[in-house]
Every structure is written in C-alpha cells, then in structure tokens.
Design a protein around this motif. Structure first.
Motif, PDB file in Angstrom:
ATOM      1  N   SER A 237      -2.895  13.043  -3.654  1.00 18.57           N
ATOM      2  CA  SER A 237      -3.930  14.072  -3.553  1.00 18.57           C
ATOM      3  C   SER A 237      -5.318  13.527  -3.871  1.00 18.57           C
ATOM      4  CB  SER A 237      -3.606  15.241  -4.494  1.00 18.57           C
ATOM      5  OG  SER A 237      -3.745  14.862  -5.855  1.00 18.57           O
ATOM      6  N   PHE A 238      -5.392  12.294  -4.360  1.00 18.41           N
ATOM      7  CA  PHE A 238      -6.685  11.687  -4.700  1.00 18.41           C
ATOM      8  C   PHE A 238      -7.068  10.665  -3.635  1.00 18.41           C
ATOM      9  CE2 PHE A 238      -4.649  12.981  -8.654  1.00 18.41           C
ATOM     10  CZ  PHE A 238      -5.659  13.720  -9.261  1.00 18.41           C
ATOM     11  N   ASP A 239      -8.342  10.639  -3.270  1.00 20.54           N
ATOM     12  CA  ASP A 239      -8.781   9.712  -2.228  1.00 20.54           C
ATOM     13  C   ASP A 239      -9.316   8.396  -2.784  1.00 20.54           C
ATOM     14  OD1 ASP A 239     -11.201  10.475  -3.296  1.00 20.54           O
ATOM     15  OD2 ASP A 239     -11.919  11.493  -1.495  1.00 20.54           O
ATOM     16  N   ASP A 240      -9.214   8.200  -4.107  1.00 19.33           N
ATOM     17  CA  ASP A 240      -9.672   6.950  -4.708  1.00 19.33           C
ATOM     18  C   ASP A 240      -8.512   6.151  -5.290  1.00 19.33           C
ATOM     19  OD1 ASP A 240      -9.069   8.677  -6.773  1.00 19.33           O
ATOM     20  OD2 ASP A 240     -10.900   8.291  -7.933  1.00 19.33           O
ATOM     21  N   VAL A 241      -7.305   6.381  -4.766  1.00 17.70           N
ATOM     22  CA  VAL A 241      -6.104   5.711  -5.265  1.00 17.70           C
ATOM     23  C   VAL A 241      -5.511   4.872  -4.140  1.00 17.70           C
ATOM     24  CG1 VAL A 241      -3.753   6.069  -6.093  1.00 17.70           C
ATOM     25  CG2 VAL A 241      -5.615   7.463  -6.992  1.00 17.70           C
ATOM     26  N   TRP A 242      -5.089   3.668  -4.470  1.00 17.73           N
ATOM     27  CA  TRP A 242      -4.471   2.746  -3.508  1.00 17.73           C
ATOM     28  C   TRP A 242      -3.006   2.553  -3.892  1.00 17.73           C
ATOM     29  CZ3 TRP A 242      -4.613  -3.193  -3.899  1.00 17.73           C
ATOM     30  CH2 TRP A 242      -4.124  -3.776  -2.721  1.00 17.73           C
ATOM     31  N   ILE A 243      -2.091   3.033  -3.059  1.00 16.19           N
ATOM     32  CA  ILE A 243      -0.665   2.780  -3.277  1.00 16.19           C
ATOM     33  C   ILE A 243      -0.315   1.520  -2.493  1.00 16.19           C
ATOM     34  CG2 ILE A 243       1.676   3.633  -3.041  1.00 16.19           C
ATOM     35  CD1 ILE A 243       0.687   6.425  -3.286  1.00 16.19           C
ATOM     36  N   ALA A 244      -0.011   0.457  -3.191  1.00 22.12           N
ATOM     37  CA  ALA A 244       0.176  -0.847  -2.567  1.00 22.12           C
ATOM     38  C   ALA A 244       1.505  -1.456  -2.995  1.00 22.12           C
ATOM     39  CB  ALA A 244      -0.966  -1.773  -2.967  1.00 22.12           C
ATOM     40  N   THR A 245       1.972  -2.406  -2.205  1.00 22.32           N
ATOM     41  CA  THR A 245       3.152  -3.175  -2.590  1.00 22.32           C
ATOM     42  C   THR A 245       2.738  -4.251  -3.590  1.00 22.32           C
ATOM     43  OG1 THR A 245       2.855  -4.811  -0.832  1.00 22.32           O
ATOM     44  CG2 THR A 245       4.154  -2.821  -0.304  1.00 22.32           C
ATOM     45  N   GLY A 246       3.735  -4.864  -4.199  1.00 25.90           N
ATOM     46  CA  GLY A 246       3.440  -5.945  -5.135  1.00 25.90           C
ATOM     47  C   GLY A 246       2.701  -7.089  -4.481  1.00 25.90           C
ATOM     48  N   ALA A 247       3.099  -7.451  -3.265  1.00 20.76           N
ATOM     49  CA  ALA A 247       2.436  -8.557  -2.569  1.00 20.76           C
ATOM     50  C   ALA A 247       0.973  -8.240  -2.296  1.00 20.76           C
ATOM     51  CB  ALA A 247       3.176  -8.859  -1.263  1.00 20.76           C
ATOM     52  N   GLU A 248       0.674  -6.988  -1.933  1.00 23.12           N
ATOM     53  CA  GLU A 248      -0.714  -6.596  -1.675  1.00 23.12           C
ATOM     54  C   GLU A 248      -1.547  -6.639  -2.953  1.00 23.12           C
ATOM     55  OE1 GLU A 248      -0.094  -3.560   2.111  1.00 23.12           O
ATOM     56  OE2 GLU A 248       0.196  -2.815   0.065  1.00 23.12           O
ATOM     57  N   ILE A 249      -0.962  -6.182  -4.051  1.00 24.03           N
ATOM     58  CA  ILE A 249      -1.666  -6.230  -5.334  1.00 24.03           C
ATOM     59  C   ILE A 249      -1.920  -7.674  -5.742  1.00 24.03           C
ATOM     60  CG2 ILE A 249      -1.453  -5.725  -7.806  1.00 24.03           C
ATOM     61  CD1 ILE A 249       0.187  -3.228  -6.977  1.00 24.03           C
ATOM     62  N   ALA A 250      -0.918  -8.526  -5.558  1.00 24.79           N
ATOM     63  CA  ALA A 250      -1.063  -9.937  -5.923  1.00 24.79           C
ATOM     64  C   ALA A 250      -2.157 -10.610  -5.108  1.00 24.79           C
ATOM     65  CB  ALA A 250       0.269 -10.664  -5.740  1.00 24.79           C
ATOM     66  N   GLU A 251      -2.226 -10.288  -3.818  1.00 24.75           N
ATOM     67  CA  GLU A 251      -3.269 -10.874  -2.975  1.00 24.75           C
ATOM     68  C   GLU A 251      -4.650 -10.427  -3.431  1.00 24.75           C
ATOM     69  OE1 GLU A 251      -5.354 -12.985  -0.252  1.00 24.75           O
ATOM     70  OE2 GLU A 251      -3.244 -13.202  -0.862  1.00 24.75           O
ATOM     71  N   ARG A 252      -4.781  -9.160  -3.782  1.00 26.48           N
ATOM     72  CA  ARG A 252      -6.074  -8.679  -4.280  1.00 26.48           C
ATOM     73  C   ARG A 252      -6.443  -9.373  -5.588  1.00 26.48           C
ATOM     74  NH1 ARG A 252      -9.026  -5.421  -7.402  1.00 26.48           N
ATOM     75  NH2 ARG A 252     -10.652  -4.142  -6.401  1.00 26.48           N
ATOM     76  N   GLN A 253      -5.452  -9.562  -6.464  1.00 31.31           N
ATOM     77  CA  GLN A 253      -5.713 -10.238  -7.730  1.00 31.31           C
ATOM     78  C   GLN A 253      -6.167 -11.678  -7.493  1.00 31.31           C
ATOM     79  OE1 GLN A 253      -6.033  -9.401 -10.769  1.00 31.31           O
ATOM     80  NE2 GLN A 253      -5.902 -11.350 -11.857  1.00 31.31           N
ATOM     81  N   ARG A 254      -5.556 -12.355  -6.536  1.00 30.20           N
ATOM     82  CA  ARG A 254      -5.952 -13.733  -6.244  1.00 30.20           C
ATOM     83  C   ARG A 254      -7.393 -13.798  -5.714  1.00 30.20           C
ATOM     84  NH1 ARG A 254      -0.287 -14.542  -5.215  1.00 30.20           N
ATOM     85  NH2 ARG A 254      -0.410 -13.476  -3.201  1.00 30.20           N
ATOM     86  N   ARG A 255      -7.804 -12.767  -4.975  1.00 30.14           N
ATOM     87  CA  ARG A 255      -9.145 -12.774  -4.380  1.00 30.14           C
ATOM     88  C   ARG A 255     -10.230 -12.335  -5.368  1.00 30.14           C
ATOM     89  NH1 ARG A 255      -9.141  -9.312   0.911  1.00 30.14           N
ATOM     90  NH2 ARG A 255     -11.299 -10.082   0.929  1.00 30.14           N
ATOM     91  N   PHE A 256      -9.899 -11.345  -6.193  1.00 29.34           N
ATOM     92  CA  PHE A 256     -10.951 -10.723  -7.005  1.00 29.34           C
ATOM     93  C   PHE A 256     -10.689 -10.778  -8.515  1.00 29.34           C
ATOM     94  CE2 PHE A 256     -10.829  -8.256  -2.970  1.00 29.34           C
ATOM     95  CZ  PHE A 256     -12.056  -8.670  -2.466  1.00 29.34           C
ATOM     96  N   GLY A 257      -9.491 -11.157  -8.932  1.00 31.07           N
ATOM     97  CA  GLY A 257      -9.153 -11.121 -10.351  1.00 31.07           C
ATOM     98  C   GLY A 257      -9.907 -12.160 -11.168  1.00 31.07           C
ATOM     99  N   LEU A 258     -10.210 -11.818 -12.404  1.00 27.59           N
ATOM    100  CA  LEU A 258     -10.895 -12.721 -13.318  1.00 27.59           C
ATOM    101  C   LEU A 258      -9.880 -13.554 -14.090  1.00 27.59           C
ATOM    102  CD1 LEU A 258     -13.550 -10.229 -14.756  1.00 27.59           C
ATOM    103  CD2 LEU A 258     -13.893 -11.963 -12.971  1.00 27.59           C
ATOM    104  N   PRO A 259     -10.267 -14.737 -14.558  1.00 23.79           N
ATOM    105  CA  PRO A 259      -9.359 -15.537 -15.396  1.00 23.79           C
ATOM    106  C   PRO A 259      -9.030 -14.781 -16.687  1.00 23.79           C
ATOM    107  CG  PRO A 259     -11.240 -16.847 -14.650  1.00 23.79           C
ATOM    108  CD  PRO A 259     -11.554 -15.421 -14.324  1.00 23.79           C
ATOM    109  N   ILE A 260      -7.846 -15.013 -17.218  1.00 23.26           N
ATOM    110  CA  ILE A 260      -7.484 -14.359 -18.474  1.00 23.26           C
ATOM    111  C   ILE A 260      -8.284 -14.981 -19.620  1.00 23.26           C
ATOM    112  CG2 ILE A 260      -5.184 -13.640 -17.768  1.00 23.26           C
ATOM    113  CD1 ILE A 260      -4.058 -16.071 -19.130  1.00 23.26           C
ATOM    114  N   GLU A 261      -8.529 -14.170 -20.628  1.00 21.48           N
ATOM    115  CA  GLU A 261      -9.295 -14.626 -21.784  1.00 21.48           C
ATOM    116  C   GLU A 261      -8.373 -15.238 -22.827  1.00 21.48           C
ATOM    117  OE1 GLU A 261     -11.444 -11.203 -23.039  1.00 21.48           O
ATOM    118  OE2 GLU A 261     -12.727 -11.153 -21.256  1.00 21.48           O
ATOM    119  N   ASP A 262      -8.985 -15.926 -23.792  1.00 21.92           N
ATOM    120  CA  ASP A 262      -8.195 -16.637 -24.798  1.00 21.92           C
ATOM    121  C   ASP A 262      -7.346 -15.713 -25.650  1.00 21.92           C
ATOM    122  OD1 ASP A 262      -9.228 -19.012 -23.923  1.00 21.92           O
ATOM    123  OD2 ASP A 262     -10.783 -19.141 -25.466  1.00 21.92           O
ATOM    124  N   ASP A 263      -7.781 -14.455 -25.822  1.00 23.76           N
ATOM    125  CA  ASP A 263      -7.035 -13.521 -26.659  1.00 23.76           C
ATOM    126  C   ASP A 263      -6.102 -12.626 -25.849  1.00 23.76           C
ATOM    127  OD1 ASP A 263      -8.965 -12.026 -25.400  1.00 23.76           O
ATOM    128  OD2 ASP A 263      -9.620 -10.944 -27.202  1.00 23.76           O
TER     129      ASP A 263
END
Length: 280
Positions: A237-263
C-alpha cells in the motif's frame, strides 16, 4: 525481502533426530511440501511479489518438481547447503565442496545461477564469508547484527535477519513429543499480524531492510495464508517501498553500500575471536 524457508522437516530432525521415526509427528513438517509451498506461491502470484526461497540441494532434488515450479514463477532459488549441515563442524575444504555441489544442483533445477546462501545450522565459522565467495556465492542471509545490508571485508554481502520476523517462533507446535520443548500455545493470529506490521512500519520509518521469513509448513495453512496476504497488502500500500529478492538487494548494496565501520558487530565479533583466552 520475503524469504521462504523450505526445509522439509530437516530443521526439526536436526534438533530432535527421533522425529524422523515418528510418522505422525513428522507429518506436521511434511505438510509444507504437500500443501504449503503451492499455497504460498499462489498468494505471491496473486499479489505479484517475487521472493527468495532457501533450500538445501537434498530437499530441492527430492522435490524437483516443486523447485522448478517455484523458479519458473520468477522466484529466486537460494542455497541452504547440500543437506542440513552445521558448517562450524566442517573443515574449509569440506565446506567448499559441499557449497559448490549445492550451488550446482540448485542452479540446474532453477535454470539460472544461484547466488545466495543461508546458514542452516550451527555457528558462522571464521573465514566462512571467503569460503562462500570461493564457492561462487555473492550474498548471505545468515547473521543478525544489523538492520540494513552490509558488506563483509571480503566483499560478501550480508542481509541481516531477526527472529521476530519469522513464523516459526509463533506457530511451530507438536504435542507428543513436545516440540519445541517447553512450547507455549499457538498465539492469536491477529496478534502475530499486528507484530509483523508494527515491525514493518518501524523499518519503513527508519529506512531499514525488512526481511519476513516464512515456512510453508507454518504459514502455508488455509488460515495463516491470510496473514501473509494481509501483511503483503499492507506493505504494497506504500509507494516508497521496494520488495526485492536477495540478489537484487545484494546488487544494490554492492553499488551503493558504504564500507562497514570499525565498531560494526561483525568487526567486534572478529576482534573478540582474536583475543587471547583468559586463564582461570
């Protein structure tokens, strides 16, 4: 992300091996293959939702027809290993062989490459992310230490999970033998739906990654399938939600995700394992 976990009772037998010899009790878990898988797939098709299904190669091969029908409906087939194995009890070489064989079987049945993995049992072994990459996987949905996807230092993407977004703690139930031990009563369905929706609304509010985990033997029953449908209708019912598969989420993370922090929890865990033992 909607994660469908099709273990075909292997999870129950791993916890209580005697269940395999109790046909009446074990049939509770076999219901998933008999009815639950098809009912979940119909609900997903009605709502046009693509999901990620996690199976061992053993289960996928035993139910090859169901596996192919899941894949042909556009859902992702991901791995839970060759069989329901504790990888912290395996050598790296044994794990690598197991993971490669699982990926080969699943990719052949799905007619496309399997890229995701879920740890079926046991603890996450040291360096396991590197073994997964070597075996051809690109992402995992196994650990719990965050609310958003993150990338292991090795490059493997992790999609965190949380127990409150599973169906099993609410609905897994067997009288004799009592399984799980100390089991409570099956909760009010509306209460479960309320919890899942409350979690979704909070995840949406904070811009997080919501992963609902459904098992065909528990959520694929005639009454409970309405919970799945009502939850998905709320999400859709919300137009700002993305229902994605794991592979799609992983691809987005590879493109836009930030490196993890030390903590970050994964870094803290690695540092803890490197600490020398304390005598006494």
């Amino acid at each position: 992300m909607v994660a469908a976990l099709f273990d075909d009772g292997a999870d129950a037998v791993a916890a209580e091996p005697d269940l395999a010899n109790r046909s009446k009790s074990f049939s509770v878990w076999q219901y998933g293959a008999a009815r639950g898988v098809e009912r979940l797939c119909r609900a997903f098709a009605t709502l046009d939702v693509k999901t990620s299904w996690f199976l061992t190669a053993e289960v996928a091969d035993r139910h090859a027809g169901l596996t192919r029908s899941i894949a042909s409906a556009g859902h992702e087939i991901a791995s839970a290993g060759l069989s329901f194995d504790p990888y912290d009890a395996h050598s790296s070489a044994q794990s690598l062989e197991n993971l490669r064989r699982s990926r080969d079987v699943l990719s052949a049945l799905a007619a496309r490459e399997t890229s995701g993995f879920r740890l079926p049992l046991g603890n996450w072994p040291p360096g396991f992310d590197k073994v997964l990459l070597q075996a051809g996987y690109g992402w995992s949905a196994s650990l719990n230490g965050d609310d958003v996807p993150y990338t292991h230092p090795s490059g493997l993407v992790e999609i965190p999970l949380h127990v409150e977004l599973e169906d099993r703690p609410y609905f897994q139930f067997n009288f004799t033998p009592a399984f799980p031990k100390g089991l409570g009563r099956i909760p009010d369905y509306e209460g479960v739906l309320h919890n899942w929706i409350a979690e979704f609304d909070a995840y949406r509010r904070f811009g997080l990654c919501y992963v609902i985990q459904l098992r065909p033997e528990w959520s694929g029953t005639p009454g409970r399938i309405s919970l799945v449908e009502d939850l998905l209708r709320h999400i859709l019912s919300f137009d700002d939600v993305w229902i994605a598969t794991g592979a799609e989420i992983a691809e987005r993370q590879r493109r836009f995700g930030l490196p993890i922090e030390d903590d970050h929890p994964i870094q803290v865990f690695e540092a803890y394992r490197r600490e020398p033992p304390i005598d006494g």
